[in-house]
Design an enzyme around this catalytic site. Structure first.
Site, PDB file in Angstrom:
ATOM      1  N   LYS A  92      26.739  50.621  11.065  1.00  0.00           N
ATOM      2  CA  LYS A  92      25.936  50.244  10.155  1.00  0.00           C
ATOM      3  C   LYS A  92      24.739  51.023   9.863  1.00  0.00           C
ATOM      4  O   LYS A  92      24.438  52.171  10.820  1.00  0.00           O
ATOM      5  CB  LYS A  92      25.571  48.720  10.446  1.00  0.00           C
ATOM      6  CG  LYS A  92      24.592  48.728  11.766  1.00  0.00           C
ATOM      7  CD  LYS A  92      24.329  47.284  11.852  1.00  0.00           C
ATOM      8  CE  LYS A  92      23.301  46.990  13.073  1.00  0.00           C
ATOM      9  NZ  LYS A  92      22.719  45.569  13.238  1.00  0.00           N
ATOM     10  N   TYR A 146      -4.206  65.818   5.448  1.00  0.00           N
ATOM     11  CA  TYR A 146      -4.778  64.660   4.755  1.00  0.00           C
ATOM     12  C   TYR A 146      -5.608  63.862   5.809  1.00  0.00           C
ATOM     13  O   TYR A 146      -5.405  63.756   6.912  1.00  0.00           O
ATOM     14  CB  TYR A 146      -3.670  63.702   4.360  1.00  0.00           C
ATOM     15  CG  TYR A 146      -3.051  64.149   3.043  1.00  0.00           C
ATOM     16  CD1 TYR A 146      -3.666  64.474   1.793  1.00  0.00           C
ATOM     17  CD2 TYR A 146      -1.803  63.765   3.004  1.00  0.00           C
ATOM     18  CE1 TYR A 146      -3.022  64.864   0.715  1.00  0.00           C
ATOM     19  CE2 TYR A 146      -0.887  64.191   2.002  1.00  0.00           C
ATOM     20  CZ  TYR A 146      -1.823  64.606   0.779  1.00  0.00           C
ATOM     21  OH  TYR A 146      -0.946  64.933  -0.363  1.00  0.00           O
TER      22      TYR A 146
HETATM   23  C1  LIG Z   1      25.476  42.106  15.600  1.00  0.00           C
HETATM   24  C2  LIG Z   1      25.215  43.296  15.839  1.00  0.00           C
HETATM   25  N1  LIG Z   1      26.297  43.673  16.925  1.00  0.00           N
HETATM   26  C3  LIG Z   1      26.204  44.993  17.684  1.00  0.00           C
HETATM   27  C4  LIG Z   1      25.163  45.786  17.523  1.00  0.00           C
HETATM   28  C5  LIG Z   1      25.210  46.902  18.368  1.00  0.00           C
HETATM   29  O1  LIG Z   1      23.948  46.925  19.183  1.00  0.00           O
HETATM   30  P1  LIG Z   1      23.708  48.236  20.094  1.00  0.00           P
HETATM   31  O2  LIG Z   1      23.402  49.463  19.055  1.00  0.00           O
HETATM   32  O3  LIG Z   1      22.598  47.993  20.880  1.00  0.00           O
HETATM   33  O4  LIG Z   1      24.862  48.701  20.623  1.00  0.00           O
HETATM   34  C6  LIG Z   1      24.080  45.530  16.604  1.00  0.00           C
HETATM   35  C7  LIG Z   1      23.043  46.234  16.402  1.00  0.00           C
HETATM   36  O5  LIG Z   1      21.961  45.953  16.027  1.00  0.00           O
HETATM   37  C8  LIG Z   1      24.139  43.997  15.824  1.00  0.00           C
HETATM   38  O6  LIG Z   1      23.298  43.736  14.926  1.00  0.00           O
END
Ligand SMILES: Cc1ncc(COP(=O)(O)O)c(C=O)c1O
Length: 381
Positions: free
Chosen positions: A38, A274
């Protein structure tokens, strides 16, 4: 894709493959390995990372949105994709057409999916998210059995998974809160399965819990930050040491490089950038760097960060602007226009890590990486 005016993000295939193998070893051959891609693969480039991950044996991919899932399908990626985030009702048809798995916790979503499954003659696989104490998405444990029963009576819908998410595992070396969350999950799952068929895919782990509690009851691990070669936090690393667990040898995957846009001699007592927040204390050579907060180089890095030029550290002087900042390169001899500047990654024997940038900017490595503007080209090396 080629470098642009703002430079490039380099993705090390070797480092990514190494991290995938480390986690596969930890997860084992029988549990499924979901790579969390993601947020543009935590800024690394979703399509580039997903392609390598699947080729290297990552079983599932986790995205935030239907749009991200559809982008993977358009890139020809056929692996199971689970949407972890919120899927608006208006996006569900696209999700069904693309064969994405959805995280569900609202009855409205279930009803709409059932109607779509009928109309499009498709089977829709859903993962019910259980609230165990993060108080983000999820169905309360007391409502779980009825919620799942409602899904199961609808033709075309299949309850494929039961998921939850830890709230307080990275920020501490005391893990009683996640243990309580695990207990809530186990009890709710036991009650659910006593009332009906088993749920095939059970998952709750993130990187930290995959390292710290390889729980036997779960048959899929969701690994995000670790894939990209970073420890979730100092506390996770310390917990590993305290519990005498094996320390994974993770390798950072991403480097961010650009070029000097101008070299400039500046007198002593000149006010830089700035707001005139830095005054030179000596005749100074500044490198003008064509990257700013629009590109994801946080404004909190003003007057605090370093960059690497010819393997030497050069401090950021003055405020980071939208598209530029300046670095003091007085002590780096022999520079010329368009010499390389490393914002994140190794240069010579030095390295700037995402953790360095995070501590300078007052945030976490996740945010530093995820906010690198997707318009900066990602180049797999
Ligand atoms: C629902 C969910 N699962 C898994 C993960 C993975 O977490 P990590 O990057 O700490 O492995 C995230 C990350 O935010 C998440 O939101």
């Amino acid at each position: 894709m080629k470098e642009t005016a703002v430079g490039r993000v380099e993705i090390s295939r070797a480092a990514l493959v190494h991290n995938i193998r480390e986690f596969r070893r930890l997860i084992g051959p029988r549990r499924k390995f979901l790579g969390v891609v993601k947020a543009n693969a935590y800024g690394h480039g979703i399509v580039e990372i997903a392609g390598i991950a699947v080729a290297e044996g990552v079983d599932w991919l986790g995205v935030n949105s239907v749009e991200e899932g559809a982008a993977l399908r358009r890139a020809g990626i056929e692996a199971p994709v689970l949407v972890l985030g919120y899927s608006p009702l208006a996006s569900l048809e696209e999700a069904v057409v693309q064969g994405l798995r959805l995280t569900v916790y609202n009855r409205e979503t279930v009803a709409r999916l059932a109607a779509l499954a009928g109309r499009l003659r498709k089977t829709v696989r859903v993962h019910v998210k259980l609230e165990t104490g993060t108080w983000r998405q999820g169905v309360p444990a007391k409502d779980l059995t009825a919620f799942v029963r409602d899904i199961r009576r609808r033709p075309g819908l299949v309850v494929e998974g039961l998921s939850s998410h830890f709230a307080n595992i990275e920020d501490t070396t005391k893990h009683d809160y996640p243990r309580r969350q695990l207990e809530i999950y186990r009890m709710a799952c036991r009650e659910l399965e006593a009332a009906g068929p088993r749920v095939p895919v059970k998952h709750m782990s993130c990187t930290a819990s995959t390292i710290l509690f390889p729980e036997p009851g779960f048959n899929m691990a969701r690994v995000g930050i670790g894939l990209y070669g970073l420890w979730p936090s100092k506390e996770t690393y310390l917990s590993c040491l305290l519990d005498q667990k094996e320390l994974l040898a993770l390798e950072p995957v991403l480097s961010w490089r650009t070029r000097i846009a101008q070299l400039k001699k500046v007198p002593a007592r000149a006010d830089i950038g700035y707001g005139c927040t830095y005054r030179t204390t000596r005749p100074t050579v500044l490198a003008v760097v064509p990257v700013g907060y629009f590109d994801g180089y946080d404004r909190g890095l003003s007057n605090t960060a370093h960059v690497l030029v010819k393997g030497r550290r050069a401090p950021v002087r003055g405020r980071v602007a939208m598209d530029f900042f300046m670095a003091d390169v007085t002590d780096v001899p022999g520079l010329k226009l368009e010499d390389e500047v490393t914002l994140l990654g190794a240069g010579g024997r030095e390295r700037i890590t995402a953790e360095d940038l995070a501590s300078w900017a007052g945030t976490i490595s996740y945010e530093i990486l995820a906010r690198i503007n997707p318009l900066v080209p990602r180049i797999v090396v």
